[in-house]
Enzyme design. Structure first.
Site, short mmCIF file in Angstrom:
data_model
loop_
_atom_site.label_atom_id
_atom_site.label_comp_id
_atom_site.label_asym_id
_atom_site.label_seq_id
_atom_site.Cartn_x
_atom_site.Cartn_y
_atom_site.Cartn_z
N GLY A 36 1.26 24.22 51.71
CA GLY A 36 1.25 22.81 52.02
C GLY A 36 0.03 22.06 51.53
O GLY A 36 -0.47 22.26 50.42
N GLY A 38 -3.05 22.24 52.46
CA GLY A 38 -4.22 23.08 52.25
C GLY A 38 -4.21 23.73 50.89
O GLY A 38 -5.24 23.80 50.21
N TYR A 182 1.69 16.80 70.29
CA TYR A 182 1.24 16.74 68.90
C TYR A 182 0.42 15.47 68.68
O TYR A 182 -0.68 15.52 68.08
CB TYR A 182 2.43 16.78 67.95
#
Length: 313
Positions: A36, A38, A182
């Protein structure tokens, strides 16, 4: 950075090449670097000549990611290391092994899983997304101060604007809702980064605390946490509405390496509702700037992680 024109927009790689200079000699730590945002961050920083310490929980996936990067960049400097952000002991072990770092990119995260806990018994999203990165930042603080143009880049989300810090029930024992918690964790990212910025400026340290968010980017984050209908809906919206992950990673890449980036700034996409586009300055939720909120979150984060620092110069 000015807002990009809607017409002939370059690829993410071309944008990086046109806006960022060489990073040769600099060392970056990127959490969640095996996939993703990163992975894209590691790819771009490596292409600019930076050495990247890629922190990953799943070493098998991490090795596959490093192999793919080395195939693209034979001279790239990529160093895979284990880091489980759901375990503060792992965070301490990882930090103890980092001898030099110029930029820490707090990227990794989990999104809307069923309620579960970290090794220390904290709600998983708050524990991984905020507490572990808080601890990692403080544990690497003195190492960062020895770096060149040192920075901490904390990756949040537009969903932080829907968040509230539930101090009365931080870990969702009495009313867990996966999206609500979240949003709490992403608001905590913003509050922490801004509080760190204030403390750094007051103490006179050169370390910069910068925020970034990817807008709506198609990553595995949206599908690895949600289950059932929520997972199906995430897959559909990713196909129809999201921008590619390489473009989504640009704000955090720019925050990590842009020459004109200043402490306390927040970088996100320049498009409508900050959903898509190239890096531009964006504004956090007003409440995230509240100093009392920042101090309260900082104090409880120190208490829960057992990691403390005196920021007096």
């Amino acid at each position: 950075m000015s807002k990009a024109a809607e017409g002939d927009r370059p690829s993410a790689a071309d944008w990086v090449a046109g806006h960022l200079s060489s990073q040769v000699g600099r060392v970056f730590v990127v959490t969640g670097a095996n996939s993703g945002l990163g992975l894209e961050t590691a790819r771009s920083l490596g292409a600019l000549g930076g050495a990247v310490i890629m922190a990953a929980r799943d070493m098998e996936k991490g090795e596959a990611a490093v192999d793919s990067l080395r195939a693209e960049q034979p001279d790239g400097r990529f160093d895979l290391r284990h880091l489980d952000l759901a375990d503060l002991d792992s965070v301490r072990e990882f930090a103890a092994g980092v001898e030099h770092v110029d930029v820490l990119v707090n990227n990794a995260g989990v999104m809307t899983p069923p309620r579960s806990l970290t090794e220390q018994g904290y709600e998983l999203q708050f524990g991984v997304n905020h507490l572990a990165h808080f601890a990692l930042t403080i544990l690497l603080f003195n190492t960062l101060l020895r770096g060149e143009d040192p920075r901490v880049v904390t990756v949040s989300s537009t969903l932080h604007k829907r968040g509230r810090i539930h101090f009365e029930d931080l870990h969702g024992e009495h009313g867990y809702h996966r999206t609500k918690y979240y949003a709490q964790s992403k608001l905590a990212n913003v509050v922490f980064a801004l509080e760190l910025h204030r403390r750094l400026r007051t103490a006179g340290f050169p370390l910069r605390s910068v925020l970034a968010h990817p807008g709506h980017a198609a990553t595995n984050l949206q599908t690895s946490g949600p289950t059932g209908v929520g997972k199906l809906m995430m897959k559909m919206t990713n196909r129809v509405m999201a921008q590619d992950v390489a473009t989504g990673a640009l704000p955090q890449i720019y925050a990590a390496a842009g020459a004109d980036v200043e402490s306390g700034q927040f970088w996100g996409p320049d498009g409508r509702n900050e959903g898509k586009g190239f890096p531009a300055l964006v504004e956090p939720l007003d409440e995230a700037r509240d100093r009392e909120l920042g101090k309260r979150l900082w104090d409880i984060s120190e208490e829960l992680t057992g990691v403390h620092i005196d920021l007096a110069p």
